[in-house]
Enzyme design. Structure first.
Site, PDB file in Angstrom:
ATOM      1  N   ASP A  96     -18.652  -1.079  16.349  1.00 33.03           N
ATOM      2  CA  ASP A  96     -19.756  -1.630  17.123  1.00 33.03           C
ATOM      3  C   ASP A  96     -20.677  -2.422  16.196  1.00 33.03           C
ATOM      4  OD1 ASP A  96     -21.432   0.024  19.892  1.00 33.03           O
ATOM      5  OD2 ASP A  96     -21.761  -1.989  19.062  1.00 33.03           O
ATOM      6  N   GLU A 246     -21.326  -7.295  24.629  1.00 27.12           N
ATOM      7  CA  GLU A 246     -22.218  -6.681  25.610  1.00 27.12           C
ATOM      8  C   GLU A 246     -23.223  -7.745  26.008  1.00 27.12           C
ATOM      9  OE1 GLU A 246     -25.373  -4.154  24.370  1.00 27.12           O
ATOM     10  OE2 GLU A 246     -25.269  -2.936  26.162  1.00 27.12           O
ATOM     11  N   HIS A 320     -22.721   4.917  26.872  1.00 29.03           N
ATOM     12  CA  HIS A 320     -23.733   5.796  26.277  1.00 29.03           C
ATOM     13  C   HIS A 320     -25.145   5.445  26.741  1.00 29.03           C
ATOM     14  CE1 HIS A 320     -23.555   2.147  24.042  1.00 29.03           C
ATOM     15  NE2 HIS A 320     -24.715   2.419  23.503  1.00 29.03           N
ATOM     16  N   ASP A 321     -25.252   4.381  27.554  1.00 31.17           N
ATOM     17  CA  ASP A 321     -26.577   3.987  28.063  1.00 31.17           C
ATOM     18  C   ASP A 321     -26.724   4.292  29.548  1.00 31.17           C
ATOM     19  OD1 ASP A 321     -26.433   0.893  26.181  1.00 31.17           O
ATOM     20  OD2 ASP A 321     -27.338   2.810  25.624  1.00 31.17           O
TER      21      ASP A 321
HETATM   22  O1  TEU Z   1     -27.939  -1.779  24.867  1.00 27.82           O
HETATM   23  C1  TEU Z   1     -28.557  -2.947  25.321  1.00 27.82           C
HETATM   24  C2  TEU Z   1     -29.294  -2.697  26.505  1.00 27.82           C
HETATM   25  O2  TEU Z   1     -29.720  -3.611  27.109  1.00 27.82           O
HETATM   26  C3  TEU Z   1     -29.496  -1.278  26.911  1.00 27.82           C
HETATM   27  O3  TEU Z   1     -30.476  -0.765  26.036  1.00 27.82           O
HETATM   28  C4  TEU Z   1     -29.968  -1.246  28.315  1.00 27.82           C
HETATM   29  O4  TEU Z   1     -30.825  -2.341  28.498  1.00 27.82           O
HETATM   30  C5  TEU Z   1     -30.788  -0.070  28.585  1.00 27.82           C
HETATM   31  O5  TEU Z   1     -30.248   1.033  27.941  1.00 27.82           O
HETATM   32  C6  TEU Z   1     -30.755   0.085  30.078  1.00 27.82           C
HETATM   33  O6  TEU Z   1     -31.956   0.677  30.441  1.00 27.82           O
HETATM   34  C7  TEU Z   1     -27.431  -1.892  23.563  1.00 27.82           C
HETATM   35  C8  TEU Z   1     -26.888  -0.531  23.184  1.00 27.82           C
HETATM   36  O7  TEU Z   1     -25.816  -0.200  24.055  1.00 27.82           O
HETATM   37  C9  TEU Z   1     -28.021   0.462  23.306  1.00 27.82           C
HETATM   38  O8  TEU Z   1     -27.560   1.784  23.082  1.00 27.82           O
HETATM   39  C10 TEU Z   1     -29.089   0.093  22.295  1.00 27.82           C
HETATM   40  O9  TEU Z   1     -30.207   0.961  22.484  1.00 27.82           O
HETATM   41  C11 TEU Z   1     -29.540  -1.355  22.486  1.00 27.82           C
HETATM   42  O10 TEU Z   1     -28.471  -2.274  22.669  1.00 27.82           O
HETATM   43  C12 TEU Z   1     -30.285  -1.824  21.247  1.00 27.82           C
HETATM   44  O11 TEU Z   1     -29.352  -1.964  20.196  1.00 27.82           O
END
Ligand code: TEU
Length: 546
Positions: A96, A246, A320-321
């Site tokens: 990642d 992403e 994971h989000d």
């Molecule tokens: O996530 C990008 C992102 O936009 C997410 O944070 C999403 O907006 C949010 O969780 C929804 O409410 C990526 C990664 O997947 C995330 O884990 C990181 O926190 C973020 O980027 C910053 O690197």
């Protein structure tokens, strides 16, 4: 660009996957222990969220050294062994790359703070005074997107946490530094890359206030993003590796450009519009029941749109989000198994490359935490305070977190009914979900009727059937909000996929030809009764093959 249409990716959140040394944190040696489990599932690639040196303010998405392993997760030797042992099992590693920002503890940022102008130009600093923000943009984690550094008399941009400083991709020295990171991991034998919020890397030439939103319209899919992705892919020679971008708050047109083979940018894209149909007025922190018709329309738009534009979707519900999909769009109680399996089939039989998030294959649910002390995620903790400041009661704020917190997907993997779900012999960094005795991998891997076995079948069907991996897609029953139905076709093959999105029985009209089709897959026993129509039982999924 290579073809990944018959491949399946499994996403591992290392911190919560398997703990080998009893410190309560998942680690690389824990993943090595579970490689046979992953091989048996049939997946092709393992996407690891960041395990690089990091202060862990955003669980590793705040990277302080892209080319070193954080001791919490193990050593470089452990990583090299994981790559080797994965290869032996036909599992390629996808790492990642968090290239939109670094941790403020990164050497580059520390040099910038010390006054080194070369490194200040690695980031987005703006001269100013503490009483006037450069723009009114908001961080995605709440609060302003700028932080003032008194010693420099400058602000720096952070679209995420204050300890995640945005990189200046307009600086060719930054682009060259990041290419070196790709070369480093390519040389280690890594087979693919996920690029974190990569559509945010190109900021506008002029920074201006946003009076219509939080600023994202100025930096999402920015002016040079396609140019930079072409350059990165070309100069690092990764066009034939599996790469996924992403794409945060993106558009279909941009995702066609990001992923169409002739563009040589990414192999595929994550887009998130289908995961906002339960956001009231588009706000993650305001709850509403999922809008199933909106969900259907979004799938139709993105599936047929990317098909026409020769783009390629990453297919996913969970990561994971995101909260666990069986809790969010299924039924955790009465129809837990049926809804978990229907949701899986609904996307795995679509056009694209499916991603399985750890625990999704055994139907893991949301955490159902009841106290703020149980949460760890920076975004959740920030928004808990914001919700209280907005006048929500503690109970109301906790109800929002229970539905929306990213910690819902970060609870330890439920391996068995033993203590800590078999994840760790120490105290897990995040509480295990209380249903681990009922929902765990050990209880399912040998059961041919389990959610795990259903996912295993979906993965194998993608490899067996060109109609699934390469077929066209056409949506059916477009105006019926209870059913997500589509036809896949490839040469003389045809597959009809019918998904009842609800906990009630629904009947859909059937084409007469379907009476001669056989049931390739289903989550209920018995054949599909085809009279004037097909009656689908609660959360039933059926795939009829010509
Ligand atoms: O996530 C990008 C992102 O936009 C997410 O944070 C999403 O907006 C949010 O969780 C929804 O409410 C990526 C990664 O997947 C995330 O884990 C990181 O926190 C973020 O980027 C910053 O690197």
């Amino acid at each position: 660009m290579a073809d990944f249409s018959s491949k399946v990716v499994y996403q591992i959140y290392p911190k919560s996957f398997m703990d080998s040394n009893g410190d309560g944190l998942g680690d690389l040696r824990g993943i090595i222990r579970k490689l046979d489990y992953l091989r048996d599932l049939g997946v092709d690639y393992l996407w690891l969220t960041p395990v690089f040196v990091s202060p862990q303010n955003d669980n590793g998405y705040d990277v302080a050294d892209y080319c070193s392993i954080d001791p919490r997760f193990g050593t470089m030797e452990d990583m090299e062994e994981l790559i080797r042992e994965g290869e032996k099992r036909g599992l390629g590693l996808m790492l990642d790359m968090v290239f939109n920002h670094t941790s403020t503890e990164h050497e580059w940022f520390q040099k910038a703070l010390a006054g080194d102008e070369k490194y200040q130009n690695y980031y987005i600093f703006k001269e100013g005074t503490p009483d006037k923000l450069p723009t009114n943009w908001q961080s995605k984690f709440g609060g302003p997107a700028w932080e003032y550094v008194p010693s420099l008399g400058k602000w720096y941009l952070h679209l995420f946490d204050v300890t995640q400083a945005d990189l200046n991709w307009d600086n060719p020295e930054v682009r060259d530094e990041l290419k070196k990171v790709i070369f480093f991991w390519k040389d280690k034998g890594v087979k693919g890359f996920r690029f974190d919020v990569v559509n945010l890397i190109s900021k506008p030439a002029v920074f201006e206030d946003d009076y219509e939103g939080d600023g994202r319209r100025f930096y999402s899919d920015g002016p040079h993003v396609h140019e930079y992705l072409k350059e990165l892919t070309r100069d690092t020679g990764i066009e034939d590796m599996i790469t996924v971008g992403e794409m945060s708050s993106t558009t279909l047109d941009n995702c066609i450009r990001y992923s169409a083979p002739q563009e040589k940018e990414m192999s595929m894209c994550f887009s998130f519009h289908h995961l906002k149909v339960d956001y009231k007025d588009g706000d993650k922190w305001r709850l509403m029941e999922p809008d199933r018709m909106a969900l259907k329309k979004l799938f139709e738009k993105w599936q047929t749109g990317m098909q026409e534009g020769h783009g390629w979707n990453a297919l996913f519900w969970c990561n994971h989000d995101q909260p666990r999909v069986v809790s969010r769009l299924g039924d955790e109680s009465k129809y837990w198994k049926e809804s978990a399996e229907m949701l899986a089939a609904s996307i795995h039989l679509m056009r694209g490359t499916p991603y399985i998030y750890q625990g999704e294959e055994i139907g893991m649910t949301n955490a159902h935490y009841t106290s703020i002390s149980q949460y760890r995620d920076v975004e959740s903790l920030n928004y808990y305070k914001i919700l209280l400041d907005q006048g929500k009661t503690e109970e109301e704020a906790l109800a929002v977190l229970a539905a929306r917190s990213r910690d819902n997907s970060r609870t330890p993997m439920q391996w068995s009914g033993e203590e800590n779900a078999g994840f760790s012999e120490g105290r897990p960094w995040l509480e295990v979900t209380s249903n681990y005795k009922e929902i765990n991998a050990q209880a399912q891997t040998e059961d041919g009727e389990s959610v795990y076995s259903f996912y295993k079948r979906l993965v194998s069907l993608r490899k067996e059937k060109n109609v699934i991996s390469k077929g066209s897609i056409e949506f059916l029953e477009k105006e019926n909000e209870d059913v997500l139905a589509y036809r896949r076709a490839y040469e003389d093959e045809e597959l009809i996929v019918l998904n009842n999105l609800t906990g009630k029985e629904v009947t859909v009209p059937a084409e007469s030809a379907w009476a001669g089709y056989h049931k390739l897959l289903g989550n209920y026993d018995g054949g599909a009764e085809i009279k004037e129509g097909i009656t689908l039982r609660p959360f039933e999924t059926i795939a009829l093959e010509k």
